[in-house]
Design a protein around this motif. Structure first.
Motif, mmCIF file in Angstrom:
data_model
loop_
_atom_site.group_PDB
_atom_site.id
_atom_site.type_symbol
_atom_site.label_atom_id
_atom_site.label_comp_id
_atom_site.label_asym_id
_atom_site.label_seq_id
_atom_site.Cartn_x
_atom_site.Cartn_y
_atom_site.Cartn_z
ATOM 1 N N TRP A 144 0.828 -1.203 0.000
ATOM 2 C CA TRP A 144 0.000 0.000 0.000
ATOM 3 C C TRP A 144 0.867 1.260 0.000
ATOM 4 C CZ3 TRP A 144 -2.527 2.077 5.055
ATOM 5 C CH2 TRP A 144 -3.194 3.286 4.788
ATOM 6 N N HIS A 149 2.138 1.213 -3.914
ATOM 7 C CA HIS A 149 0.937 1.800 -4.521
ATOM 8 C C HIS A 149 0.958 3.321 -4.559
ATOM 9 C CE1 HIS A 149 -3.233 2.349 -5.668
ATOM 10 N NE2 HIS A 149 -3.421 3.107 -4.594
ATOM 11 N N THR A 191 -3.958 -1.730 -6.997
ATOM 12 C CA THR A 191 -4.883 -1.909 -5.875
ATOM 13 C C THR A 191 -5.119 -3.389 -5.572
ATOM 14 O OG1 THR A 191 -6.774 -1.700 -7.388
ATOM 15 C CG2 THR A 191 -6.058 0.291 -6.227
#
Length: 237
Positions: A136, A140, A208
């Protein structure tokens, strides 16, 4: 300083409720004296956004963010007492705040330009905490900024729920987008044409999916109001 995010859930929050929350209720919350306060409401300006996803019943229709010296102190306790009865369910979460892309300055109490898309994320059971957080935060984050028209990006990792029976949420992400992005995918992704849109969407979906943010997620389009900033330099006078 600690940050607490309070979720407000109801079958529907009409514009009269939204106005009341960011005016009369916000004034009462400001009077509690917390160093920072922000209110997000799902009002008519953003209510028909294409970016709405809901798993919770009743859904989230607003958020109150409080910056305070004690998550267990009078600022949060007072806010929860004041907000109880304003909607069907009120829950509070202690979070750690990361801001990869700081929001632009705004006047205290004014509506932030564009809209704030707030995502409630859950960590998949098949990912350990360290892997989930690295995918994350580290992997990301640059993809999200590069593939979308985001002009403000705040990541809140949930430490723990502060209210009994609160829905399980592992992260609360707030991204600011141009208002036209509520109805236009090209505007949402900042795409120049259809080919660019497809490329950006594919990159975003792959990113994601790597940490489970493509499933069991709520996204709540909101109008954002910073009533008092704990970081004075962020606000104009």
């Amino acid at each position: 300083m600690e940050k607490v995010i309070i979720t407000l859930r109801a079958a529907a929050g009409d514009d009269a409720w939204c106005t009341r929350l960011r005016s009369e209720v916000a004034d009462d919350l400001l009077a509690l004296g917390a160093p920072g306060l922000a209110v997000n409401v799902r009002d008519a300006v953003v209510g028909d956004s294409l970016m709405t996803l809901t798993t919770l019943d009743p859904p989230v229709v607003g958020f109150v963010s409080i910056w305070t010296q004690q998550s267990y102190g009078p600022h949060v306790r007072g806010a929860l007492d004041r907000l109880t009865g304003e909607c069907e369910r009120v829950d509070a979460y202690l979070v750690t705040e990361s801001v990869p892309l700081p929001p632009p300055p705004s006047a205290a109490g004014a509506r932030t330009p564009g809209f704030a898309n707030v995502a409630l994320l859950r960590r998949p059971a098949d990912l350990d905490v360290e892997t989930w957080r690295a995918r994350w935060h580290v992997d990301h984050t640059p993809v999200a900024i590069a593939t979308q028209s985001t002009f403000g990006y705040t990541q809140n990792a949930v430490v723990r729920a502060l209210t009994s029976g609160a829905a399980v949420i592992d992260a609360i992400v707030e991204e600011l987008f141009p208002l036209e992005a509520t109805k236009d995918l090209h505007a949402f992704f900042g795409a120049a044409d259809d080919a660019d849109l497809e490329d950006r969407m594919n990159r975003m979906v792959a990113s994601t999916a790597a940490f489970g943010a493509n499933r069991c997620v709520d996204t709540v389009p909101t109008s954002r109001y910073v009533m008092r900033s704990p970081f004075a330099a962020e606000l104009t006078t």
